[in-house]
Design a protein around this motif. Structure first.
Motif, PDB file in Angstrom:
ATOM      1  N   LEU A  51       0.839  -1.201   0.000  1.00  0.00           N
ATOM      2  CA  LEU A  51       0.000   0.000   0.000  1.00  0.00           C
ATOM      3  C   LEU A  51       0.873   1.251   0.000  1.00  0.00           C
ATOM      4  CD1 LEU A  51      -2.681  -1.039   2.619  1.00  0.00           C
ATOM      5  CD2 LEU A  51      -2.836  -1.126   0.150  1.00  0.00           C
ATOM      6  N   LYS A  52       0.638   2.172  -0.899  1.00  0.00           N
ATOM      7  CA  LYS A  52       1.394   3.418  -0.955  1.00  0.00           C
ATOM      8  C   LYS A  52       0.762   4.442  -0.026  1.00  0.00           C
ATOM      9  CE  LYS A  52       3.088   2.885  -5.655  1.00  0.00           C
ATOM     10  NZ  LYS A  52       3.151   3.486  -6.997  1.00  0.00           N
ATOM     11  N   ASP A  53       1.578   5.017   0.778  1.00  0.00           N
ATOM     12  CA  ASP A  53       1.073   6.011   1.708  1.00  0.00           C
ATOM     13  C   ASP A  53       0.911   7.336   0.969  1.00  0.00           C
ATOM     14  OD1 ASP A  53       1.995   6.942   5.113  1.00  0.00           O
ATOM     15  OD2 ASP A  53       0.248   7.388   3.901  1.00  0.00           O
ATOM     16  N   THR A  54      -0.133   7.430   0.161  1.00  0.00           N
ATOM     17  CA  THR A  54      -0.347   8.648  -0.625  1.00  0.00           C
ATOM     18  C   THR A  54      -0.572   9.857   0.252  1.00  0.00           C
ATOM     19  OG1 THR A  54      -2.699   8.093  -0.764  1.00  0.00           O
ATOM     20  CG2 THR A  54      -1.288   7.361  -2.557  1.00  0.00           C
ATOM     21  N   ALA A  55      -1.187   9.661   1.396  1.00  0.00           N
ATOM     22  CA  ALA A  55      -1.431  10.796   2.288  1.00  0.00           C
ATOM     23  C   ALA A  55      -0.125  11.395   2.773  1.00  0.00           C
ATOM     24  CB  ALA A  55      -2.292  10.361   3.478  1.00  0.00           C
ATOM     25  N   ALA A  56       0.852  10.526   3.105  1.00  0.00           N
ATOM     26  CA  ALA A  56       2.148  11.026   3.569  1.00  0.00           C
ATOM     27  C   ALA A  56       2.875  11.778   2.461  1.00  0.00           C
ATOM     28  CB  ALA A  56       3.001   9.880   4.082  1.00  0.00           C
ATOM     29  N   ILE A  57       2.765  11.254   1.223  1.00  0.00           N
ATOM     30  CA  ILE A  57       3.420  11.925   0.092  1.00  0.00           C
ATOM     31  C   ILE A  57       2.802  13.295  -0.140  1.00  0.00           C
ATOM     32  CG2 ILE A  57       3.843  11.814  -2.385  1.00  0.00           C
ATOM     33  CD1 ILE A  57       3.952   8.786  -2.131  1.00  0.00           C
ATOM     34  N   GLU A  58       1.465  13.345  -0.111  1.00  0.00           N
ATOM     35  CA  GLU A  58       0.790  14.622  -0.315  1.00  0.00           C
ATOM     36  C   GLU A  58       1.112  15.589   0.815  1.00  0.00           C
ATOM     37  OE1 GLU A  58      -3.319  13.971  -0.858  1.00  0.00           O
ATOM     38  OE2 GLU A  58      -3.083  12.872  -2.756  1.00  0.00           O
ATOM     39  N   LEU A  59       1.217  15.071   2.033  1.00  0.00           N
ATOM     40  CA  LEU A  59       1.560  15.925   3.162  1.00  0.00           C
ATOM     41  C   LEU A  59       2.952  16.531   2.979  1.00  0.00           C
ATOM     42  CD1 LEU A  59       1.091  17.068   5.977  1.00  0.00           C
ATOM     43  CD2 LEU A  59       1.946  14.913   6.929  1.00  0.00           C
ATOM     44  N   ALA A  60       3.907  15.711   2.509  1.00  0.00           N
ATOM     45  CA  ALA A  60       5.261  16.210   2.288  1.00  0.00           C
ATOM     46  C   ALA A  60       5.275  17.301   1.209  1.00  0.00           C
ATOM     47  CB  ALA A  60       6.189  15.068   1.890  1.00  0.00           C
ATOM     48  N   GLU A  61       4.466  17.107   0.147  1.00  0.00           N
ATOM     49  CA  GLU A  61       4.406  18.112  -0.905  1.00  0.00           C
ATOM     50  C   GLU A  61       3.802  19.415  -0.398  1.00  0.00           C
ATOM     51  OE1 GLU A  61       2.169  16.289  -3.990  1.00  0.00           O
ATOM     52  OE2 GLU A  61       3.810  14.959  -4.650  1.00  0.00           O
ATOM     53  N   VAL A  62       2.728  19.293   0.399  1.00  0.00           N
ATOM     54  CA  VAL A  62       2.096  20.495   0.952  1.00  0.00           C
ATOM     55  C   VAL A  62       3.060  21.240   1.857  1.00  0.00           C
ATOM     56  CG1 VAL A  62       0.256  21.327   2.464  1.00  0.00           C
ATOM     57  CG2 VAL A  62      -0.238  19.612   0.724  1.00  0.00           C
ATOM     58  N   MET A  63       3.784  20.495   2.714  1.00  0.00           N
ATOM     59  CA  MET A  63       4.728  21.115   3.625  1.00  0.00           C
ATOM     60  C   MET A  63       5.855  21.808   2.852  1.00  0.00           C
ATOM     61  SD  MET A  63       3.682  20.820   6.666  1.00  0.00           S
ATOM     62  CE  MET A  63       5.183  21.343   7.480  1.00  0.00           C
ATOM     63  N   SER A  64       6.304  21.186   1.760  1.00  0.00           N
ATOM     64  CA  SER A  64       7.359  21.797   0.951  1.00  0.00           C
ATOM     65  C   SER A  64       6.878  23.100   0.328  1.00  0.00           C
ATOM     66  CB  SER A  64       7.808  20.819  -0.139  1.00  0.00           C
ATOM     67  OG  SER A  64       8.772  21.409  -0.971  1.00  0.00           O
ATOM     68  N   GLU A  65       5.638  23.116  -0.178  1.00  0.00           N
ATOM     69  CA  GLU A  65       5.085  24.342  -0.749  1.00  0.00           C
ATOM     70  C   GLU A  65       4.950  25.423   0.304  1.00  0.00           C
ATOM     71  OE1 GLU A  65       1.446  23.338  -2.605  1.00  0.00           O
ATOM     72  OE2 GLU A  65       2.364  22.094  -4.181  1.00  0.00           O
ATOM     73  N   ILE A  66       4.520  25.031   1.502  1.00  0.00           N
ATOM     74  CA  ILE A  66       4.356  26.014   2.576  1.00  0.00           C
ATOM     75  C   ILE A  66       5.699  26.606   2.976  1.00  0.00           C
ATOM     76  CG2 ILE A  66       3.709  26.293   5.005  1.00  0.00           C
ATOM     77  CD1 ILE A  66       1.464  24.303   4.523  1.00  0.00           C
ATOM     78  N   ARG A  67       6.706  25.730   3.092  1.00  0.00           N
ATOM     79  CA  ARG A  67       8.032  26.235   3.457  1.00  0.00           C
ATOM     80  C   ARG A  67       8.567  27.201   2.403  1.00  0.00           C
ATOM     81  NH1 ARG A  67       8.904  20.903   5.487  1.00  0.00           N
ATOM     82  NH2 ARG A  67       9.726  20.251   3.449  1.00  0.00           N
ATOM     83  N   THR A  68       8.382  26.846   1.118  1.00  0.00           N
ATOM     84  CA  THR A  68       8.848  27.721   0.051  1.00  0.00           C
ATOM     85  C   THR A  68       8.144  29.073   0.091  1.00  0.00           C
ATOM     86  OG1 THR A  68       9.297  25.799  -1.358  1.00  0.00           O
ATOM     87  CG2 THR A  68       9.128  27.944  -2.442  1.00  0.00           C
ATOM     88  N   GLU A  69       6.825  29.033   0.314  1.00  0.00           N
ATOM     89  CA  GLU A  69       6.058  30.281   0.362  1.00  0.00           C
ATOM     90  C   GLU A  69       6.456  31.134   1.556  1.00  0.00           C
ATOM     91  OE1 GLU A  69       1.379  31.731   0.403  1.00  0.00           O
ATOM     92  OE2 GLU A  69       1.894  29.611   0.206  1.00  0.00           O
ATOM     93  N   VAL A  70       6.616  30.489   2.712  1.00  0.00           N
ATOM     94  CA  VAL A  70       6.992  31.240   3.918  1.00  0.00           C
ATOM     95  C   VAL A  70       8.376  31.863   3.762  1.00  0.00           C
ATOM     96  CG1 VAL A  70       7.546  31.012   6.372  1.00  0.00           C
ATOM     97  CG2 VAL A  70       5.496  29.926   5.468  1.00  0.00           C
ATOM     98  N   MET A  71       9.338  31.089   3.222  1.00  0.00           N
ATOM     99  CA  MET A  71      10.686  31.619   3.035  1.00  0.00           C
ATOM    100  C   MET A  71      10.684  32.770   2.029  1.00  0.00           C
ATOM    101  SD  MET A  71      12.601  30.139   5.109  1.00  0.00           S
ATOM    102  CE  MET A  71      14.117  30.870   4.501  1.00  0.00           C
ATOM    103  N   GLY A  72       9.839  32.661   0.996  1.00  0.00           N
ATOM    104  CA  GLY A  72       9.735  33.764   0.045  1.00  0.00           C
ATOM    105  C   GLY A  72       9.200  35.021   0.700  1.00  0.00           C
ATOM    106  N   GLU A  73       8.185  34.851   1.562  1.00  0.00           N
ATOM    107  CA  GLU A  73       7.636  36.009   2.267  1.00  0.00           C
ATOM    108  C   GLU A  73       8.667  36.610   3.213  1.00  0.00           C
ATOM    109  OE1 GLU A  73       4.821  37.540   1.902  1.00  0.00           O
ATOM    110  OE2 GLU A  73       4.066  36.198   0.351  1.00  0.00           O
ATOM    111  N   ILE A  74       9.433  35.760   3.883  1.00  0.00           N
ATOM    112  CA  ILE A  74      10.452  36.266   4.812  1.00  0.00           C
ATOM    113  C   ILE A  74      11.519  37.046   4.052  1.00  0.00           C
ATOM    114  CG2 ILE A  74      12.308  35.565   6.379  1.00  0.00           C
ATOM    115  CD1 ILE A  74      10.525  33.292   7.319  1.00  0.00           C
ATOM    116  N   ARG A  75      11.960  36.520   2.893  1.00  0.00           N
ATOM    117  CA  ARG A  75      12.958  37.240   2.097  1.00  0.00           C
ATOM    118  C   ARG A  75      12.401  38.580   1.607  1.00  0.00           C
ATOM    119  NH1 ARG A  75      13.507  32.011  -0.365  1.00  0.00           N
ATOM    120  NH2 ARG A  75      15.345  30.895   0.443  1.00  0.00           N
TER     121      ARG A  75
END
Length: 464
Positions: A128-152
């Protein structure tokens, strides 16, 4: 989100209120002046942390996965303990391993009818592929990128505002720095270079001493050909390159005339690669006829290689190239052709003094492939300011071989005098009084240089 607003009469007092209320790790959202007071919007670090780690609801198992476990061979195992539906993702691999181990036990193999038997490879369910975990990692990566962009972005805005505030106060404490900044901007130098030299300016009460120091630093960082013998005596193959309309053909003729006066017509050869512009070959051929020099026309790298091989006994060979815009892909093709000619070809970039600093900087970056031997500044007589071209030469460390200030051949081609060029830059600015900045506008100009001050080429300017 617990955003708090702080008001104070000065920025120092506002920062103190922020630190006392939210601690030294507070995140600054905005900083501006409202009705004569400094307003700061800030939020605690823990609130920013909560933004970076949002709760993401896990998706239920897909219908295909549920259907796989509802097959007949799994129904016989319904008596086995079932894992809770909300079992953590870390426990799922163990459940999968247990399910795979129970698929083909010896007892079940005997109990199953022969028609229902399946090969072991088909009977084992796919992991079974943990699709939820993969999607969570992608969402977290997008959030980190957006937050770092706002901070810069917020950091850049803060740096600009602090630079503006600092320079506003410095105008009263060090008026000689304000004078130096205004004079350099009026002469056409970039705001970042002007700010760098103004900030490094030694203390002085006399404006003349401050400007003399500025001229000395600019002259020291301006690379020039000190003696024409570096070109005429050593000889070699030189190609004049650059965009259309900068005066390459006329400059080639001027340089050819100086070579003929020094070594005679028999020691010079002219080559043109300009087969696109109407009359380009004829123009250079007329100059060659006046000088008694043969002009050779080439079309590609093979022709150029053959021509240079035939002219290897010449002391100096000058190549007039076709004008190509700095954004044209033909620039790279032209550089490759000159580098693949089988003979060392030194490229001299013709730079028009009438172009803006941004355009000149883009031209240099485009034609820099493989390295430039130096440059020739043209149309000096047509430029209202020349600080723009001197700024680019200093940043890019391009050796200036000649300057051209007219159409006469060969009178209007001169060996460079660095002190004359710097002095001319500040004298020309008097003719552009309508475009000079006022003292109240200087802080805004300085604020826009906050990010440009990190330019590596700018940091290498010698001011000591």
């Amino acid at each position: 989100m617990n955003v708090k607003k702080f008001l104070a009469s000065t920025s120092r007092e506002a920062w103190r209120l922020v630190r006392e209320a939210l601690g030294p790790d507070a995140v600054i959202l905005s900083n501006r002046t409202v009705d004569g007071q400094v307003e700061i919007l800030a939020l605690p670090m823990e609130d920013m942390s909560s933004l970076a780690e949002p709760a993401v609801e896990k998706k239920p198992l897909s219908e295909s996965t549920l259907a796989a476990f509802s097959a007949p061979k799994y129904r016989a195992e319904s008596a086995a303990p079932q894992a809770p539906a909300a079992r953590p993702a870390a426990a799922r691999p163990q459940v999968q391993a247990a399910a795979q181990a129970q698929v083909q036990t010896p007892v079940q193999a005997q109990a199953e009818p022969p028609a229902q038997r399946m090969p072991a490879a088909e009977a084992a369910p796919a992991p079974l592929k943990d699709t939820a975990a993969i999607e969570l990692a992608e969402v977290m990566s997008e959030i980190r990128t957006e937050v770092m962009g706002e901070i810069r972005s917020m950091r850049g805005m803060l740096e600009e505002q602090l630079a503006e505030i600092a320079w506003s106060g410095q105008q009263h404490r060090a008026p000689h720095k304000t004078l130096a900044l205004r004079e350099m901007l009026s002469a056409g130098f970039s705001a970042s270079l002007a700010r760098l030299l103004a900030e490094k300016l030694p203390s002085s009460e006399k404006p003349e001493e401050a400007m003399n120091w500025i001229r000395m630093v600019l002259g020291r960082n301006l690379p020039v050909m000190d003696n024409e013998r570096d070109l005429l005596e050593k000889g070699g193959v030189y190609a004049l390159v650059g965009p259309t309309g900068v005066g390459k053909t006329t400059t080639t003729a001027k340089l050819a005339a100086r070579c003929v006066m020094k070594h005679g017509a028999g020691q010079l050869a002219l080559i043109t690669t300009d087969g696109y512009r109407i009359g380009a070959y004829e123009q250079l051929r007329i100059y060659g006829k006046i000088l008694g020099v043969m002009v050779h026309s080439v079309k590609d790298e093979t022709d150029l290689r053959i021509a240079l091989d035939e002219l290897k006994n010449k002391h100096i060979v000058l190549i007039d190239t076709v004008g190509v815009g700095q954004r044209d892909k033909m620039v790279a093709e032209q550089v490759a052709m000159l580098q693949g000619a089988g003979t060392e070809v030194k490229r001299l970039l013709c730079m028009s003094a009438t172009a803006t600093g941004e355009t000149l900087n883009e031209v240099v970056r485009s034609y820099l492939g493989g390295g430039l031997a130096g440059c020739i500044v043209t149309k000096l007589d047509e430029a209202a300011t020349i600080g723009n071209v001197l700024d680019v030469v200093i940043r890019q460390k391009l050796k200036v071989y000649y300057v051209a200030n007219g159409q006469r051949v060969p009178e209007d081609l001169h060996v460079v005098n660095r002190n004359y060029l710097v002095d001319r830059a500040f004298k020309l600015k008097r003719e552009t009084a309508a475009y000079q900045l006022k003292d109240e506008e200087l802080p805004l100009v300085v604020a826009n240089t906050a990010r440009a001050m990190n330019d590596k080429a700018l940091r290498e300017v010698k001011v000591g």
